[in-house]
Scaffold this motif. Sequence first.
Motif, PDB file in Angstrom:
ATOM      1  N   GLY A 131      33.774  47.373  32.255  1.00  0.00           N
ATOM      2  CA  GLY A 131      34.482  47.383  33.532  1.00  0.00           C
ATOM      3  C   GLY A 131      34.211  46.151  34.385  1.00  0.00           C
ATOM      4  N   GLY A 132      35.151  45.924  35.303  1.00  0.00           N
ATOM      5  CA  GLY A 132      35.068  44.759  36.182  1.00  0.00           C
ATOM      6  C   GLY A 132      33.912  44.859  37.159  1.00  0.00           C
ATOM      7  N   SER A 133      33.574  46.081  37.576  1.00  0.00           N
ATOM      8  CA  SER A 133      32.484  46.231  38.542  1.00  0.00           C
ATOM      9  C   SER A 133      31.177  45.737  37.930  1.00  0.00           C
ATOM     10  CB  SER A 133      32.332  47.706  38.935  1.00  0.00           C
ATOM     11  OG  SER A 133      33.548  48.201  39.430  1.00  0.00           O
ATOM     12  N   ASN A 136      31.179  41.961  37.679  1.00  0.00           N
ATOM     13  CA  ASN A 136      30.867  41.308  38.957  1.00  0.00           C
ATOM     14  C   ASN A 136      29.364  41.362  39.231  1.00  0.00           C
ATOM     15  OD1 ASN A 136      33.483  40.521  39.536  1.00  0.00           O
ATOM     16  ND2 ASN A 136      33.971  42.369  40.708  1.00  0.00           N
ATOM     17  N   HIS A 174      37.018  43.207  46.384  1.00  0.00           N
ATOM     18  CA  HIS A 174      36.842  44.566  45.857  1.00  0.00           C
ATOM     19  C   HIS A 174      35.454  45.102  46.215  1.00  0.00           C
ATOM     20  CE1 HIS A 174      36.263  47.686  42.669  1.00  0.00           C
ATOM     21  NE2 HIS A 174      37.521  47.948  43.003  1.00  0.00           N
ATOM     22  N   SER A 176      33.283  46.531  44.614  1.00  0.00           N
ATOM     23  CA  SER A 176      32.218  46.393  43.615  1.00  0.00           C
ATOM     24  C   SER A 176      31.329  45.180  43.910  1.00  0.00           C
ATOM     25  CB  SER A 176      32.816  46.272  42.207  1.00  0.00           C
ATOM     26  OG  SER A 176      33.680  45.170  42.116  1.00  0.00           O
ATOM     27  N   THR A 231      42.597  43.482  45.393  1.00  0.00           N
ATOM     28  CA  THR A 231      42.994  44.860  45.104  1.00  0.00           C
ATOM     29  C   THR A 231      44.062  45.372  46.077  1.00  0.00           C
ATOM     30  OG1 THR A 231      40.733  45.135  44.365  1.00  0.00           O
ATOM     31  CG2 THR A 231      42.046  47.136  44.554  1.00  0.00           C
ATOM     32  N   ASP A 256      36.606  36.725  40.905  1.00  0.00           N
ATOM     33  CA  ASP A 256      36.901  38.085  40.457  1.00  0.00           C
ATOM     34  C   ASP A 256      38.390  38.134  40.113  1.00  0.00           C
ATOM     35  OD1 ASP A 256      37.362  40.697  39.983  1.00  0.00           O
ATOM     36  OD2 ASP A 256      36.682  41.452  41.924  1.00  0.00           O
ATOM     37  N   ALA A 258      39.563  40.347  38.003  1.00  0.00           N
ATOM     38  CA  ALA A 258      39.725  41.631  37.301  1.00  0.00           C
ATOM     39  C   ALA A 258      41.203  41.971  37.191  1.00  0.00           C
ATOM     40  CB  ALA A 258      38.963  42.739  38.028  1.00  0.00           C
ATOM     41  N   HIS A 259      41.905  41.833  38.296  1.00  0.00           N
ATOM     42  CA  HIS A 259      43.327  42.171  38.229  1.00  0.00           C
ATOM     43  C   HIS A 259      44.179  40.997  37.733  1.00  0.00           C
ATOM     44  CE1 HIS A 259      46.837  44.617  39.016  1.00  0.00           C
ATOM     45  NE2 HIS A 259      47.418  43.500  39.397  1.00  0.00           N
ATOM     46  N   ASP A 285      39.638  41.738  33.627  1.00  0.00           N
ATOM     47  CA  ASP A 285      39.821  43.089  33.081  1.00  0.00           C
ATOM     48  C   ASP A 285      41.044  43.113  32.169  1.00  0.00           C
ATOM     49  OD1 ASP A 285      37.708  44.260  34.385  1.00  0.00           O
ATOM     50  OD2 ASP A 285      38.906  45.534  35.700  1.00  0.00           O
ATOM     51  N   HIS A 287      41.843  45.815  30.647  1.00  0.00           N
ATOM     52  CA  HIS A 287      42.438  47.162  30.759  1.00  0.00           C
ATOM     53  C   HIS A 287      43.388  47.253  31.942  1.00  0.00           C
ATOM     54  CE1 HIS A 287      38.484  47.600  32.955  1.00  0.00           C
ATOM     55  NE2 HIS A 287      39.290  48.087  33.868  1.00  0.00           N
ATOM     56  N   LYS A 288      43.547  46.164  32.644  1.00  0.00           N
ATOM     57  CA  LYS A 288      44.573  46.166  33.690  1.00  0.00           C
ATOM     58  C   LYS A 288      45.824  45.477  33.119  1.00  0.00           C
ATOM     59  CE  LYS A 288      41.628  46.745  37.722  1.00  0.00           C
ATOM     60  NZ  LYS A 288      40.229  46.835  37.320  1.00  0.00           N
TER      61      LYS A 288
HETATM   62  C1  LIG Z   1      39.831  42.805  42.119  1.00  0.00           C
HETATM   63  C2  LIG Z   1      39.054  43.892  41.427  1.00  0.00           C
HETATM   64  N1  LIG Z   1      37.786  43.662  41.073  1.00  0.00           N
HETATM   65  C3  LIG Z   1      37.046  44.583  40.440  1.00  0.00           C
HETATM   66  C4  LIG Z   1      37.569  45.805  40.143  1.00  0.00           C
HETATM   67  C5  LIG Z   1      36.715  46.821  39.457  1.00  0.00           C
HETATM   68  O1  LIG Z   1      37.060  46.872  38.132  1.00  0.00           O
HETATM   69  P1  LIG Z   1      36.735  48.152  37.228  1.00  0.00           P
HETATM   70  O2  LIG Z   1      37.574  49.251  37.772  1.00  0.00           O
HETATM   71  O3  LIG Z   1      37.128  47.707  35.868  1.00  0.00           O
HETATM   72  O4  LIG Z   1      35.262  48.420  37.356  1.00  0.00           O
HETATM   73  C6  LIG Z   1      38.886  46.114  40.496  1.00  0.00           C
HETATM   74  C7  LIG Z   1      39.457  47.434  40.178  1.00  0.00           C
HETATM   75  O5  LIG Z   1      40.484  47.825  40.536  1.00  0.00           O
HETATM   76  C8  LIG Z   1      39.656  45.118  41.160  1.00  0.00           C
HETATM   77  O6  LIG Z   1      40.917  45.339  41.538  1.00  0.00           O
END
Ligand SMILES: Cc1ncc(COP(=O)(O)O)c(C=O)c1O
Length: 466
Positions: A131-133, A136, A174, A176, A231, A256, A258-259, A285, A287-288
């Motif tokens: 996961g992205g969290s 990070n 985000h 996280s 986000t 970041d 992730a998206h 990410d 998975h997005k």
């Molecule tokens: C910009 C951003 N960073 C980090 C995350 C966290 O990623 P994850 O849900 O894979 O832990 C998200 C999740 O929506 C996100 O939008």
Amino acid sequence: MLARLEKHLADLSIRGLELADPARLTEAARALMTTDREQPTVFDEERLAAIVDLYIRTGIQVHSPGYMGRQFSGVVPLSGVIDFVSSVVNQPSSFYEAGQLPNVAERIMADELNRFIGWDQDRFAMVTTSGGSLANLTALLAARNRAFPGYWSQGHSALAAQVRPAVAVGADVHYSVARAAGVMGIGEDRIVRLPLDGRRRIDADRARQALDAAAAQGLTVFCLVASAGTTPVGAFDPLDRLAVIARERGLWFHVDGAHGASLLVSDRLRHKLRGIAEADSLTWDAHKMMFVPAPCTLLFYRDRESGRGAFRQTASYVFDERQDIYTALDNGDKNFECTKRPMIMPLWALWAMYGKSLFAEKIEYLCRLTQEAHAILEGEPDFEVLHRPEANILCFRYRPEGVEVDDLHPFQVDLRNRVKSRGNFFISKVDVDGVAALRVVMMNHHITSGHFQMLLDEIRKAGQSQ
Ligand SMILES: Cc1ncc(COP(=O)(O)O)c(C=O)c1O
């Protein structure tokens, strides 16, 4: 099972989320369980079918055109098939000996995707994380350990008395990232929130001032975090300009993505991440916007050595003292997990089968669709458009006559819940400048602008019955 999934995928009806009462769902799930008194001797096909049916029915319908609410994708079904293989062969991927093909596939995907980032092939590194969290957090740990080398082993006592480490982020970052600061003992309050411009991107002109103000308050900012696709609204911070600021001040520059990092694979959209080659690390990410099952996150480092710095440990049962051609591919010392899903496999298999065009086409379609949705909204006087979309996220408010400014926030919150409970569409909500807004995220290619029109009608109906 396959026939059931096939039927599920073929059902393109417009539907949102059928939110089950947890007590009822528990009851239904318990009713499917073998009791102690039963001695299952034959395989109960019907029981298994009922379990799968319940699972499918109660889930968010990510393949339906009614799903416009969250950032996890309507996956490419083939990636699910590979995930199924992973689950059966069970090859965790932190160590080469446990997951040979997954580890090789990670290296291959790292090279493939780095073509779009542009880092030195011989210096960069990539690890997958759950996961992205977690990506990070891992990047921030690497940044902190570079800035304060004694911190990993001695904690706070490694710091001179007056040093107060801090991280600078955009106001829309985000959660996280703030959580990572909490986890690392830096403290959420030591987050320096940089002001945004009119497009909700970090305002590079005012960032220097904000960093100076933080320094004047005695904070030692060691890392600047930019977002490539925030986000709330999907805004892209100006990476090129922020990289200059980070470099001037000797800060680790984490992006970041992730998206939005997935936009890098599109020739048309890559420019949104101009300056990415100047970053020190990047969260991506898959998975997005790469349409594979969650989780599948790739954490890239510009410099392999910095990437090794997130964790500093020895453990004779897994970390070998002397590297050979096999252990050179181990990642257990660089990622948080010990046992880790071979999450790269669905992504690599899709890439192997279709190349980048599958991803680029889907991403471009979804971003174009979001532009069309924006254009539709602009022609609807009872809706308030909050921003021009940069990717596939769009926020707006429904403002029929008679809704007072003070009621706007609770009105949107209730409205979103009503839309959800009507069960035809699934959308999310987010506060923009402290007032709730409706938020759509286009994550599957079955959605058309016609569906968006239908969503607006649904919102009107839900709003009028409020
Ligand atoms: C910009 C951003 N960073 C980090 C995350 C966290 O990623 P994850 O849900 O894979 O832990 C998200 C999740 O929506 C996100 O939008």
